[in-house]
Structure formats: structure tokens, C-alpha cells
Design a protein around this motif. Structure first.
Motif, short mmCIF file in Angstrom:
data_model
loop_
_atom_site.label_atom_id
_atom_site.label_comp_id
_atom_site.label_asym_id
_atom_site.label_seq_id
_atom_site.Cartn_x
_atom_site.Cartn_y
_atom_site.Cartn_z
N LEU A 244 0.99 -1.30 -0.02
CA LEU A 244 0.00 -0.01 -0.05
C LEU A 244 0.90 1.31 -0.01
N ASP A 245 0.49 2.15 -0.89
CA ASP A 245 1.21 3.47 -0.96
C ASP A 245 0.75 4.55 0.35
N VAL A 246 1.20 4.93 1.23
CA VAL A 246 0.69 5.84 2.09
C VAL A 246 1.59 7.22 1.85
N GLY A 247 1.03 8.07 1.05
CA GLY A 247 1.94 9.30 0.89
C GLY A 247 3.15 8.76 0.09
N GLU A 248 4.32 9.05 0.10
CA GLU A 248 5.46 8.69 -0.51
C GLU A 248 5.96 7.38 0.03
N THR A 249 5.45 6.68 0.99
CA THR A 249 5.90 5.44 1.62
C THR A 249 5.29 4.46 1.23
N SER A 250 5.61 3.25 0.80
CA SER A 250 5.17 1.78 0.60
C SER A 250 5.19 1.09 1.75
N ILE A 251 4.06 0.54 2.15
CA ILE A 251 4.06 -0.51 3.32
C ILE A 251 3.72 -1.74 2.83
N ARG A 252 4.25 -2.75 3.48
CA ARG A 252 3.69 -3.99 3.19
C ARG A 252 3.05 -4.83 4.54
N LEU A 253 2.05 -5.38 4.21
CA LEU A 253 1.17 -5.94 5.27
C LEU A 253 0.84 -7.37 4.81
N ARG A 254 1.13 -8.38 5.80
CA ARG A 254 0.73 -9.87 5.44
C ARG A 254 -0.44 -10.04 6.43
N ARG A 255 -1.47 -10.91 5.92
CA ARG A 255 -2.47 -11.22 6.60
C ARG A 255 -2.89 -12.75 6.16
N HIS A 256 -3.59 -13.27 7.38
CA HIS A 256 -4.12 -14.77 7.14
C HIS A 256 -5.43 -14.73 6.39
N LEU A 268 -9.03 1.68 0.24
CA LEU A 268 -8.09 1.29 1.48
C LEU A 268 -7.14 2.28 1.71
N PRO A 269 -6.33 2.80 0.40
CA PRO A 269 -5.22 3.69 0.70
C PRO A 269 -5.83 5.02 1.22
N SER A 270 -7.07 5.59 0.68
CA SER A 270 -7.25 6.87 1.24
C SER A 270 -7.98 6.76 2.72
N LEU A 271 -8.58 5.62 3.04
CA LEU A 271 -8.82 5.62 4.49
C LEU A 271 -7.77 5.42 5.42
N VAL A 272 -6.56 4.77 5.06
CA VAL A 272 -5.24 4.74 5.98
C VAL A 272 -4.95 5.96 5.99
N SER A 273 -4.75 6.81 4.90
CA SER A 273 -3.95 8.01 4.52
C SER A 273 -4.82 8.95 5.74
N HIS A 274 -6.12 8.92 5.44
CA HIS A 274 -6.72 9.98 6.47
C HIS A 274 -6.56 9.68 7.76
N VAL A 275 -6.61 8.46 8.14
CA VAL A 275 -6.54 8.19 9.51
C VAL A 275 -4.95 8.66 10.12
N VAL A 276 -3.94 8.11 9.31
CA VAL A 276 -2.67 8.56 9.79
C VAL A 276 -2.34 9.84 9.51
N SER A 277 -3.15 10.76 8.79
CA SER A 277 -2.72 12.16 8.72
C SER A 277 -2.71 12.90 9.76
N GLN A 278 -3.46 12.39 10.64
CA GLN A 278 -3.64 13.05 12.11
C GLN A 278 -2.66 12.86 13.14
N VAL A 279 -1.54 12.06 12.61
CA VAL A 279 -0.45 11.69 13.28
C VAL A 279 0.87 12.38 12.68
N ALA A 298 1.39 1.93 9.19
CA ALA A 298 1.32 3.14 8.21
C ALA A 298 1.81 4.41 9.08
N ALA A 299 1.40 4.35 10.73
CA ALA A 299 1.76 5.56 11.36
C ALA A 299 3.28 5.38 11.52
N ALA A 300 3.96 4.24 11.82
CA ALA A 300 5.11 4.12 12.22
C ALA A 300 6.23 4.35 10.65
N ALA A 301 5.76 3.85 9.59
CA ALA A 301 6.76 3.81 8.68
C ALA A 301 6.40 5.04 7.81
N ALA A 302 5.23 5.60 7.44
CA ALA A 302 4.88 6.84 6.85
C ALA A 302 5.08 8.08 7.19
#
Length: 425
Positions: A244-256, A268-279, A298-302
Motif C-alpha cells: 500500500l502506498d501511504v503518501g510517499e511511503t510503500s508499506i507491506r502487510l501480511r494477513r491470514h 483502502l489507501p485513502s482510508l489509511v491516509s486519512h487516519v494517519v494524517s492526524q499523526v 502506516a503511522a510508524a513507516a509513513a
């Protein structure tokens, strides 16, 4: 007027109700009508009488809304309750539902007009649970255990439906009548797709291994009641990986395959960006109900924040720990219930992110979260009623509600994801 099941009465539709029906009144009595649009005049057949409310369905339309559109699918098939409504109007109705819940249940005045982010209507779903009954595979029709065709609803990609059809054909050839439920999970670009089968009788994974991995599947898993729900891998991997691209940062997420994850690939990308834009950089963040780490990674990486992520579900917590590993200098994953975590926690975060299940936060979790006294709280909710209830508690505890934004993760349904942002007064 005493209403009775089977009666047909004229009604004028007033406004949407949470859950998909629309509100009308017959001599002051509330009637919840399915298949209608606010402003329409309809003949309504009463289905049943509940406590203080009647339930009806459109029998005939006397004055149609200009937003009514032709429907080529069974409107009672799961995920189609709004399919008869033009899409822009659907977004308006969902904004009204959010506003109504906050004012009526939360007894608060929402800030600014509420907007709901739009999604393409077809092929949006990354996760789905299908039911297998005799020769049919699909969703349940609303309020029944009758199976209807999932492909026709267009929620899944065509290649997803194709892969499931091939798998079902293979199961039939093996005489696998004991499979009753099927979960499919795929990543954003559908390059990885895993199916989980739930059996009602003991099925050895090796009995399924002759299926191989039919075209379009990267993993196949199975569980049976006799195995106490333990998941066995038949072939391939039980995980999918998202980039997923969050701003300029690409993050990888594994899930079962069975892990909870937000289901709409387009938003998904816009929801994540909206939430972490407040960090902000170097913010101290606590992410409760962190799942596989969507917001915390996303908050840690981006955003460069220092994050503690808390998840109680064992499967989600395993994925969370895996996804946190590359960021371990900034992201700590904790497998613990939210209630236990907030009871023990002393340090104060600057930002608190919560994404609870549909039931909202328990009283203990909410009280403990408020006691953390985070300057900013971002509450991600899939149920407007529990969001409104919890918002009232937060306002009474000294927070103010700054912003409310909707995300239409499930087009053509009454569901809406809502992100509410609070600040400590």
C-alpha cells in the motif's frame, strides 16, 4: 390505524434508517420500508409488526424518485439493499444516517457537513464469506438462509468468481458434500487469493490435496468442527500480502485468510491516509484493536511515529507481530485484550487510534482509553449507532468532536465506515 401483516397501505417515505430500510409513518406509527427512497409515495405491504414499529416492503410505486434506477439483480441478495438507488444519492443517504445517529443517539451537534468518500460499485470486495447449500454457492438473501448468486451482485471481481467456481467444481468431483462455508481473501491487486473451506464433517487435508491450486488461487485452507476450528493448509500459503502506498511511503502487510481486514480495495489507501494524517513525526501513538497493523504500520513507516499496537485476536496478533518486525525500533506489537492493556497502561500517548468491532468499545475499554488522555483520538467505526454512543461518553469526559468523515466501503449496502476525530479540550 391498527396495522396487520399482509395489509397494503399508501405511505410517503421520509428519510433513511440505519440498516437499509426507510422511515415512513402511518397515522403516527413508524413503518420501516425496504426497497424505497426518501420522497417517494409507495404502496407498502406490511410484513410484520414489531415492538412499536412495523416492517414493510414496497408493493407498488405511485410517485418514484428521480434517483430510482433499474435493477438487474435480486435486491434481497446480500449486499444489495441500496442497489435500486442512484449512487450519488446513496452517498447522501449514508451521510444523513451518520448525522442522524450522532444527533439522536449521541445527543451532539456534528461539526460541518458530513461527506462520504465514493467507491467504484463493482469488484470492490477483497474479503467475502459465501455459503454452500446443495448445488448453490453465494450470499444469503436478507433475513433467510436461501442462497443467492454472489457473482450477479458484482461485489467480487469476475476472476474471483471464476476461481471459486473452478474450486467448487473440483469439490463436487471429489464428492465433498461436507463443505458448508467458504471464505475468500485476496490482496488489493488480486495477485494473491486464498480460499478457506469450513467443513461440517472431518475432512483430511490430504483428501483435498488432489484439487491442487486451481487457476487463480495462491492458497487453500480447511477447518472442521472435529479439529476444534484448527486451520490446516492444504496447498500454497494461507496468507496474502498487500503493498500500500501511504503518501510517499510503500508499506507491506501480511494477513491470514481468516484475519479481519478492511474489505474495499479502492478506498483502502485513502482510508489509511486519512487516519494517519492526524499523526505527526515522533508522536506517541497507541493503536487499539490494531488487527494486522493497517494503521499502526502506516503511522510508524509513513509518519515516523512511535507506536504501540494492541490486538487480542490470536490470528490477527500473529500477523501484527510479523508486520511490526521490520519497524521494531518504532512499532511494538502487543497480543492482549484492549481491556487488559488499558487497565495496566500508565504512559500517555499523543494520538490514540481505535478501530473496534461492530459492537463498539466495551465500557471498560472506553473508560480505559479515555483515561489515557491522548490529545487526539481517531475512532474508526463500522457501526454508526455504537460510534454515536461512545462519542457521547467521550464528549462528557472532556473531548470535543472535530471532524466526521464517511468512507463507502460497501456500495449498494446501508453500511458505511465512519472516522471521527476528537481532541482533548
Amino acid at each position: 390505524l391498527m396495522l396487520a401483516a399482509g395489509q397494503i397501505i399508501p405511505l410517503t417515505i421520509e428519510k433513511p434508517a440505519a440498516g437499509g430500510r426507510m422511515i415512513a409513518r402511518a397515522d403516527g406509527q413508524v413503518v420501516l420500508v425496504s426497497g424505497a427512497i426518501p420522497g417517494e409515495q409507495v404502496m407498502t405491504r406490511i410484513e410484520r409488526i414489531g415492538r412499536g414499529v412495523a416492517y414493510g416492503v414496497v408493493h407498488a410505486i405511485d410517485v418514484a424518485s428521480s434517483d430510482r434506477r433499474a435493477v438487474a439483480v435480486d435486491p434481497l441478495c446480500g449486499g444489495c439493499a441500496y442497489v435500486h438507488i442512484a449512487y450519488p444519492r446513496q452517498l447522501e443517504l449514508k451521510a444523513l444516517v451518520i448525522h442522524d445517529a450522532l444527533t439522536r443517539i449521541g445527543r451532539l451537534d456534528p461539526p460541518a457537513p458530513i461527506s462520504v468518500a465514493a467507491s467504484p460499485e463493482q469488484g470492490y470486495r477483497m474479503r467475502a464469506r459465501l455459503h454452500i447449500r446443495e448445488s448453490r454457492v453465494g450470499f444469503f438473501r436478507e433475513g433467510t438462509h436461501e442462497v443467492c448468486d454472489a457473482r450477479a451482485t458484482r461485489q467480487l471481481r469476475d476472476d474471483t468468481s471464476d476461481a471459486i467456481d473452478r474450486l467448487i467444481a473440483g469439490l463436487r468431483s471429489l464428492g465433498m458434500a461436507g463443505i458448508r462455508e467458504l471464505e475468500v481473501s485476496e490482496n488489493v491487486d488480486a495477485s494473491e487469493r486464498v480460499v478457506h473451506l469450513e467443513g461440517t464433517t472431518t475432512i483430511a487435508p490430504r483428501a483435498l490435496s488432489s484439487l491442487g491450486l486451481s487457476d487463480g488461487l495462491t492458497g487453500l485452507t480447511v477447518s472442521t468442527p472435529q479439529g476444534h476450528g484448527r486451520v490446516a493448509v492444504v496447498k500454497g500459503s494461507p496468507h496474502v500480502v498487500d503493498a500500500l502506498d501511504v503518501g510517499e511511503t510503500s508499506i507491506r502487510l501480511r494477513r491470514h485468510v481468516l484475519a479481519f481486514f478492511q474489505g474495499n480495495r479502492y478506498l483502502l489507501p485513502s482510508l489509511v491516509s486519512h487516519v494517519v494524517s492526524q499523526v505527526g513525526p515522533d508522536d506517541r501513538v497507541i493503536d487499539l484493536y490494531a488487527g494486522t497493523g493497517l494503521f499502526s504500520v502506516a503511522a510508524a513507516a509513513a509518519r515516523g511515529a512511535h507506536v504501540i499496537a494492541v490486538e487480542g485476536d490470536p490470528s490477527g496478533a500473529t500477523d501484527l507481530a510479523f508486520n511490526a518486525e521490520p519497524l521494531k525500533d518504532r512499532l511494538r506489537a502487543i497480543h492482549q485484550s484492549v481491556e487488559t492493556f488499558v487497565e495496566q497502561r500508565q504512559e500517555r500517548p499523543t494520538v490514540l487510534i481505535v478501530d473496534p468491532p461492530r459492537t463498539g468499545m466495551t465500557r471498560e475499554a472506553l473508560a480505559g482509553a479515555i483515561a489515557l488522555r491522548a490529545q487526539t483520538v481517531v475512532y474508526v467505526s463500522c457501526d454508526v449507532a455504537t460510534l454515536a454512543r461512545d462519542s457521547r461518553v467521550m464528549l462528557d469526559a472532556g473531548y470535543s468532536l472535530d471532524r466526521v468523515t464517511g468512507f463507502d466501503l460497501f456500495p449498494n449496502t446501508p453500511h458505511v465506515e465512519t472516522v471521527a476525530s476528537f481532541s482533548l479540550r
